[in-house]
Design a protein around this motif. Structure first.
Motif, PDB file in Angstrom:
ATOM      1  N   LEU A  37       0.852  -1.194   0.000  1.00  0.00           N
ATOM      2  CA  LEU A  37       0.000   0.000   0.000  1.00  0.00           C
ATOM      3  C   LEU A  37       0.888   1.243   0.000  1.00  0.00           C
ATOM      4  O   LEU A  37       2.047   1.188   0.423  1.00  0.00           O
ATOM      5  CB  LEU A  37      -0.900   0.033   1.238  1.00  0.00           C
ATOM      6  CG  LEU A  37      -1.901  -1.097   1.458  1.00  0.00           C
ATOM      7  CD1 LEU A  37      -2.628  -0.903   2.778  1.00  0.00           C
ATOM      8  CD2 LEU A  37      -2.893  -1.192   0.310  1.00  0.00           C
ATOM      9  N   ALA A  65      -7.249  -1.747   1.163  1.00  0.00           N
ATOM     10  CA  ALA A  65      -6.452  -2.956   1.367  1.00  0.00           C
ATOM     11  C   ALA A  65      -7.248  -4.169   0.879  1.00  0.00           C
ATOM     12  O   ALA A  65      -8.240  -4.027   0.162  1.00  0.00           O
ATOM     13  CB  ALA A  65      -6.061  -3.090   2.831  1.00  0.00           C
ATOM     14  N   THR A  95      -5.734   4.121   1.529  1.00  0.00           N
ATOM     15  CA  THR A  95      -5.858   3.228   0.385  1.00  0.00           C
ATOM     16  C   THR A  95      -6.753   2.039   0.707  1.00  0.00           C
ATOM     17  O   THR A  95      -6.904   1.652   1.869  1.00  0.00           O
ATOM     18  CB  THR A  95      -4.472   2.678   0.000  1.00  0.00           C
ATOM     19  OG1 THR A  95      -3.889   2.088   1.161  1.00  0.00           O
ATOM     20  CG2 THR A  95      -3.569   3.766  -0.501  1.00  0.00           C
ATOM     21  N   ASN A 102      -3.086   7.475  -3.206  1.00  0.00           N
ATOM     22  CA  ASN A 102      -3.398   6.120  -3.633  1.00  0.00           C
ATOM     23  C   ASN A 102      -3.422   6.017  -5.153  1.00  0.00           C
ATOM     24  O   ASN A 102      -2.866   5.085  -5.741  1.00  0.00           O
ATOM     25  CB  ASN A 102      -4.755   5.693  -3.066  1.00  0.00           C
ATOM     26  CG  ASN A 102      -5.267   4.415  -3.699  1.00  0.00           C
ATOM     27  OD1 ASN A 102      -4.661   3.369  -3.567  1.00  0.00           O
ATOM     28  ND2 ASN A 102      -6.377   4.508  -4.419  1.00  0.00           N
TER      29      ASN A 102
END
Length: 369
Positions: free
Chosen positions: A171, A278, A276, A299
């Protein structure tokens, strides 16, 4: 290549293994299934409860050692890649290092650097451990600090990070944490997801009401991840608009049962303090759900995405979540396009074979050095 994937988080390694196999590689996945989630694996190293469970697991690992040799690449999911105390993982890691060619550590979740950097340096506007310059002191955050800072787990993480050949971040947040510390060995690769079976345009069908909002709840981590705030906001919107919005809650379910509940939903609430999506959110997007959670500009930037904005981004507070859900309840006509964009987002950036090719490139580069 012959690849050993050791440990599991939220189906990352199992999905990666499937992608690597499509590319023709020989992959062995050893894991405990990520506790109650019970994800598939080739060799089961789940631990039974209590001290006896630890002894039995250590005995099983000892018997497995001959099978954990002669791999081109060994990737561990986390410094704590099996459910044993860190003191027992030092020698296991060294064994893997000694008897295989290259070692890769995943930066996919909780670890020493995630705790330390976001407490002290605070590169993110908000995280599990800070809101701006203000450090989080809630119980969950303090538990993680005590668990990783100045402990064998923390020292294990530091040793592996310095010793391994590469660190893969899944991430943006983990890249922001590890990248400045280990610039020569840190590589961002998105999480792998099986692509949607349907075309994006097939999701463009009229939205029915009430809009169904799905929340996966873990009592131990709900405060830490902000799920408690998100659930309260959703339930308050439901009380105000009972004919327009319905909240579904799943707690502590095996993966297959959890997916079945998710399948009938329209919206997923996930990780209030994240920039972001996951694995849980990505799975929902693959199914055509709209994620309300982390979708900050960083992101999209790290993925190079300039068009799609499928995630309903919220700030880490009750009012932001409530406002986003109220808008979707009052304007369900927005959902079909967001659903289609969510599935297209998965195809572009998280398709498990595309992601496996990025790992393949990394592994091949390591083996040439």
């Amino acid at each position: 290549m012959k690849i050993l994937l050791f440990g599991e988080y939220s189906n990352v390694h199992h999905t990666l293994a499937e992608g690597l196999k499509v590319l023709g590689h020989e992959v062995l996945l050893v894991s405990g299934g990520d506790f109650w989630k019970n994800y598939p694996r080739d060799i089961d190293v789940a631990r039974r409860p209590g001290k006896i469970g630890g002894l039995l697991l250590m005995a099983k690992i000892s018997q497995l050692l001959p099978r954990l040799r002669s791999f081109d690449v060994v990737q561990i999911i986390n410094p704590i890649f099996i459910d044993l105390k860190a003191e027992h993982l030092f020698p296991l890691y060294r064994y893997l290092r000694r008897h295989n060619r290259k070692m890769v550590m995943g930066a996919f979740g909780m670890d020493y650097y995630w705790v330390k950097v976001n407490t002290d340096d605070r590169p993110l506007r908000y995280s599990d451990f800070n809101f701006g310059d203000k450090i989080r002191h809630d119980t969950a955050a303090e538990v993680e600090r005590r668990d990783w800072i100045g402990t064998p787990k923390g020292r294990l993480n530091q040793m592996i990070a310095h010793d391994c050949d590469a660190i893969v971040t899944g991430l943006y947040e983990y890249q922001a944490t590890y990248g400045p510390l280990f610039p020569d060995k840190t590589k961002f690769i998105p999480f792998p997801i099986q692509p949607p079976c349907t075309t994006a345009t097939s999701a463009l069908k009229p939205q029915t009401t009430p809009v169904r909002v799905f929340v996966g709840l873990s009592k131990e981590r709900s405060t830490y991840k902000g799920t408690d705030i998100m659930l309260r906001a959703a339930q308050d919107v439901e009380r105000k608009y009972p004919e327009r919005l319905r909240v579904l809650v799943a707690e502590g379910l095996p993966f297959d049962q959890y997916q079945a509940l998710m399948n009938g939903s329209d919206i997923l609430l996930d990780q209030l303090y994240s920039y972001t999506p996951a694995m849980n959110a990505l799975l929902a997007m693959q199914k055509g759900l709209v994620v309300v959670g982390g979708g900050e500009p960083e992101n999209y930037e790290i993925l190079g995405e300039r068009e799609l904005r499928p995630i309903v981004n919220v700030q880490p507070d009750y009012d932001s979540v409530y406002g986003a859900l109220e808008q979707l309840a009052l304007h369900p006509e927005l959902l079909p396009q967001l659903k289609a964009d969510s599935q297209e987002y998965i195809r572009r950036h998280h398709d498990f074979v595309k992601v496996a090719r990025q790992y393949e490139t990394l592994y091949e580069t390591l083996l040439c050095t």
